[in-house]
Design an enzyme around this catalytic site. Structure first.
Site, PDB file in Angstrom:
ATOM      1  N   ASP A  92       0.861  -1.174   0.000  1.00 52.29           N
ATOM      2  CA  ASP A  92       0.000   0.000   0.000  1.00 52.29           C
ATOM      3  C   ASP A  92       0.902   1.230   0.000  1.00 52.29           C
ATOM      4  O   ASP A  92       2.074   1.158   0.370  1.00 52.29           O
ATOM      5  CB  ASP A  92      -0.919  -0.007   1.224  1.00 52.29           C
ATOM      6  CG  ASP A  92      -2.097   0.949   1.039  1.00 52.29           C
ATOM      7  OD1 ASP A  92      -2.836   1.174   1.993  1.00 52.29           O
ATOM      8  OD2 ASP A  92      -2.253   1.482  -0.091  1.00 52.29           O
ATOM      9  N   ASP A 265      -8.247  -7.777   1.069  1.00 52.09           N
ATOM     10  CA  ASP A 265      -7.268  -7.864   2.159  1.00 52.09           C
ATOM     11  C   ASP A 265      -8.005  -7.528   3.443  1.00 52.09           C
ATOM     12  O   ASP A 265      -8.949  -6.717   3.427  1.00 52.09           O
ATOM     13  CB  ASP A 265      -6.120  -6.852   1.977  1.00 52.09           C
ATOM     14  CG  ASP A 265      -6.479  -5.496   2.566  1.00 52.09           C
ATOM     15  OD1 ASP A 265      -6.960  -4.644   1.797  1.00 52.09           O
ATOM     16  OD2 ASP A 265      -6.329  -5.324   3.783  1.00 52.09           O
ATOM     17  N   CYS A 303     -12.304 -28.675   8.507  1.00 46.75           N
ATOM     18  CA  CYS A 303     -11.049 -27.991   8.153  1.00 46.75           C
ATOM     19  C   CYS A 303      -9.900 -28.980   8.225  1.00 46.75           C
ATOM     20  O   CYS A 303      -9.807 -29.776   9.167  1.00 46.75           O
ATOM     21  CB  CYS A 303     -10.807 -26.840   9.143  1.00 46.75           C
ATOM     22  SG  CYS A 303      -9.287 -25.908   8.807  1.00 46.75           S
ATOM     23  N   CYS A 305      -6.590 -27.958   8.187  1.00 40.61           N
ATOM     24  CA  CYS A 305      -5.348 -27.208   8.449  1.00 40.61           C
ATOM     25  C   CYS A 305      -4.538 -27.924   9.517  1.00 40.61           C
ATOM     26  O   CYS A 305      -5.028 -28.812  10.221  1.00 40.61           O
ATOM     27  CB  CYS A 305      -5.671 -25.772   8.894  1.00 40.61           C
ATOM     28  SG  CYS A 305      -6.087 -25.585  10.630  1.00 40.61           S
ATOM     29  N   CYS A 308      -6.214 -27.910  12.978  1.00 41.32           N
ATOM     30  CA  CYS A 308      -7.381 -28.789  13.124  1.00 41.32           C
ATOM     31  C   CYS A 308      -7.033 -30.257  13.010  1.00 41.32           C
ATOM     32  O   CYS A 308      -7.730 -31.114  13.569  1.00 41.32           O
ATOM     33  CB  CYS A 308      -8.441 -28.418  12.088  1.00 41.32           C
ATOM     34  SG  CYS A 308      -9.193 -26.826  12.450  1.00 41.32           S
ATOM     35  N   HIS A 334      -5.011 -21.429  11.545  1.00 48.35           N
ATOM     36  CA  HIS A 334      -6.377 -21.860  11.217  1.00 48.35           C
ATOM     37  C   HIS A 334      -7.161 -20.747  10.513  1.00 48.35           C
ATOM     38  O   HIS A 334      -7.806 -20.954   9.483  1.00 48.35           O
ATOM     39  CB  HIS A 334      -7.139 -22.300  12.469  1.00 48.35           C
ATOM     40  CG  HIS A 334      -8.599 -22.466  12.179  1.00 48.35           C
ATOM     41  ND1 HIS A 334      -9.111 -23.557  11.507  1.00 48.35           N
ATOM     42  CD2 HIS A 334      -9.640 -21.629  12.401  1.00 48.35           C
ATOM     43  CE1 HIS A 334     -10.418 -23.404  11.343  1.00 48.35           C
ATOM     44  NE2 HIS A 334     -10.768 -22.230  11.874  1.00 48.35           N
TER      45      HIS A 334
HETATM   46  C1  LIG Z   1      -0.359  -3.974   4.654  1.00 49.56           C
HETATM   47  C2  LIG Z   1      -1.650  -3.319   4.226  1.00 49.56           C
HETATM   48  C3  LIG Z   1      -2.650  -3.079   5.160  1.00 49.56           C
HETATM   49  C4  LIG Z   1      -3.856  -2.485   4.763  1.00 49.56           C
HETATM   50  C5  LIG Z   1      -4.063  -2.151   3.418  1.00 49.56           C
HETATM   51  C6  LIG Z   1      -5.361  -1.495   2.989  1.00 49.56           C
HETATM   52  C7  LIG Z   1      -5.474  -0.120   3.613  1.00 49.56           C
HETATM   53  C8  LIG Z   1      -6.726   0.634   3.196  1.00 49.56           C
HETATM   54  C9  LIG Z   1      -7.959   0.331   3.808  1.00 49.56           C
HETATM   55  N1  LIG Z   1      -8.249  -0.572   4.780  1.00 49.56           N
HETATM   56  C10 LIG Z   1      -9.582  -0.431   5.050  1.00 49.56           C
HETATM   57  N2  LIG Z   1     -10.140   0.517   4.245  1.00 49.56           N
HETATM   58  C11 LIG Z   1      -9.132   1.023   3.481  1.00 49.56           C
HETATM   59  C12 LIG Z   1      -9.128   2.053   2.509  1.00 49.56           C
HETATM   60  C13 LIG Z   1      -7.896   2.391   1.903  1.00 49.56           C
HETATM   61  C14 LIG Z   1      -7.817   3.462   0.937  1.00 49.56           C
HETATM   62  O1  LIG Z   1      -8.828   4.137   0.611  1.00 49.56           O
HETATM   63  N3  LIG Z   1      -6.617   3.735   0.400  1.00 49.56           N
HETATM   64  C15 LIG Z   1      -5.497   3.034   0.727  1.00 49.56           C
HETATM   65  N4  LIG Z   1      -4.328   3.354   0.144  1.00 49.56           N
HETATM   66  N5  LIG Z   1      -5.514   1.999   1.620  1.00 49.56           N
HETATM   67  C16 LIG Z   1      -6.697   1.682   2.229  1.00 49.56           C
HETATM   68  C17 LIG Z   1      -3.061  -2.383   2.489  1.00 49.56           C
HETATM   69  C18 LIG Z   1      -1.851  -2.978   2.888  1.00 49.56           C
HETATM   70 ZN   LIG Z   2      -8.385 -25.400  10.821  1.00 45.15          ZN
END
Ligand SMILES: Cc1ccc(CCc2c3nc[nH]c3cc3c(=O)[nH]c(N)nc23)cc1
Ligand SMILES: [Zn+2]
Length: 371
Positions: A92, A265, A303, A305, A308, A334
């Site tokens: 990010d 993520d 599961c 894993c 488990c 897990h």
């Molecule tokens: C290591 C890592 C951790 C987290 C992320 C995503 C983090 C993340 C958001 N998390 C929840 N909502 C989010 C919105 C945005 C967003 O609008 N812009 C960016 N650049 N990142 C977001 C990316 C990498």
């Molecule tokens: Zn498991």
């Protein structure tokens, strides 16, 4: 080096089956990406990540810039070599972490100034600086520097903010030049459909290897997150992956795959694991509860894993109550396996053209309750 291939589109929903190829290998979509903020997915080793089926992990510009610094990582040949992970990594841009972590911040046209949450020293992050850091980290996929507005946020502020985010996205693309790494744009616009449309059109106009939907999973109700996601994916090109940042629970992933999202993520599987909150086919289970004291059952009988296959709920409860570090590791293994298996099953359901039934069945089972 980056190429996305759309393999199949679901007939009844906007779900898609695909894959993308990077210098460090191939990633199937829909995909869940474990969060490894400061260069490690907390409590587990790269080999354990491979055992649970992780195909790509996330790193963070903000954290790695503060500590150990991109020059240290670069000294070791980049993030892949430093952390011993030879599969794809997405980083990010640091923008979100500034808005959510740093003390005192000031946003100007040039960039964002903030104080480190570690030692308070002043840092000035610009689009060019973010690309420079991500280049030195050597991630396969870089994210543009964006402004993630809070929720709620008044429309006038969001209107100005998306213009800044678009100008920063252009500067990131120019700063990247012809580097080998992929670069994803990020669509903002808060919860306002007209601003989401405008932001999406401006970001797509610039042209990126993939497109993220940002500004969600920041405290808004789920229904609102689903609606904005559903609206926004219609303005993103079919032949590029869509990444919904920070999402989400197993239910959120099912709902947003059906609204056209390919990449997810979330810190939930790893953070909940460390708090003793475990995901099962029937919903969540709190391992510290008295009722598991003498249970010889695994967390989830469906599961396979490592946790488990080997350990009872009674033992895992004991470890957690005793504050054993092994508890955090076994719980994380897990929960990560649960998330990664869920998206694998989603891919198979899309492939077999039964995703809508699969989604309904899964959502019903999650409601039963694990405790
Ligand atoms: C290591 C890592 C951790 C987290 C992320 C995503 C983090 C993340 C958001 N998390 C929840 N909502 C989010 C919105 C945005 C967003 O609008 N812009 C960016 N650049 N990142 C977001 C990316 C990498
Ligand atoms: Zn498991």
């Amino acid at each position: 080096m980056f190429r996305f291939t759309l393999v199949k589109k679901d007939k009844k929903t906007k779900a898609r089956l695909g894959f993308f190829e990077t210098l460090h290998g191939k990633v199937e979509t829909p995909i869940f990406m474990p969060v490894g903020t400061a260069g490690s997915v907390k409590t587990v080793t790269p080999d354990e990540l491979k055992d649970v089926g992780a195909q790509i992990i996330l790193g963070n510009t903000y954290h790695l810039h503060l500590r150990p610094g991109e020059d240290v990582v670069n000294h070791f040949g980049g993030l892949h070599k430093f952390i011993r992970w030879d599969r794809p990594i997405l980083t990010d841009s640091g923008g979100f972490q500034v808005f959510s972590l740093a003390e005192l911040k000031n946003i100007t046209e040039e960039g964002v100034t903030f104080r480190s949450h570690l030692d308070g020293h002043k840092i000035f992050l610009t689009p060019e600086k973010s690309i420079e850091i991500q280049s030195k980290l050597g991630s396969d996929i870089m994210m543009v520097l964006d402004e993630c507005v809070p929720y709620p946020c008044e429309k006038e502020y969001v209107k100005k903010s998306i213009k800044l985010t678009t100008r920063w996205a252009k500067r990131c693309k120019e700063a990247k030049k012809n580097q080998w790494q992929a670069l994803f744009g990020i669509v903002q616009g808060g919860v306002y459909e007209d601003l989401r449309k405008q932001s999406a059109e401006e970001i797509v106009e610039i042209g990126f290897d993939g497109y993220a939907i940002g500004g969600l999973s920041v405290g808004e109700e789920n229904r609102l997150m689903y609606d904005i996601t559903d609206f926004t994916t219609d303005y993103l090109p079919e032949d590029r992956p869509r990444y919904l940042m920070g999402v989400g629970t197993p239910e959120d992933i099912l709902e947003c795959v059906s609204r056209g999202v390919d990449m997810f993520d979330c810190v939930m599987p790893t953070r909940n694991a460390r708090n003793g909150l475990l995901f099962t086919s029937y919903g969540k289970l709190h391992i510290k509860r008295e009722q598991w004291k003498l249970s010889d059952k695994p967390i989830d009988e469906n599961c396979n894993c490592y946790t488990c296959k080997n350990f009872s709920r009674g033992y895992l409860r004991h470890l957690f109550k005793a504050g054993e570090i092994l508890a955090l590791r076994l719980n994380t293994i897990h929960n990560l396996h649960f998330y990664i298996s869920l998206v694998k099953d989603i891919r198979n359901a899309i492939r077999k053209e039964c995703f809508e039934e699969f989604k309904k069945e899964k959502l019903e089972m999650f409601k039963i309750g694990g405790d």
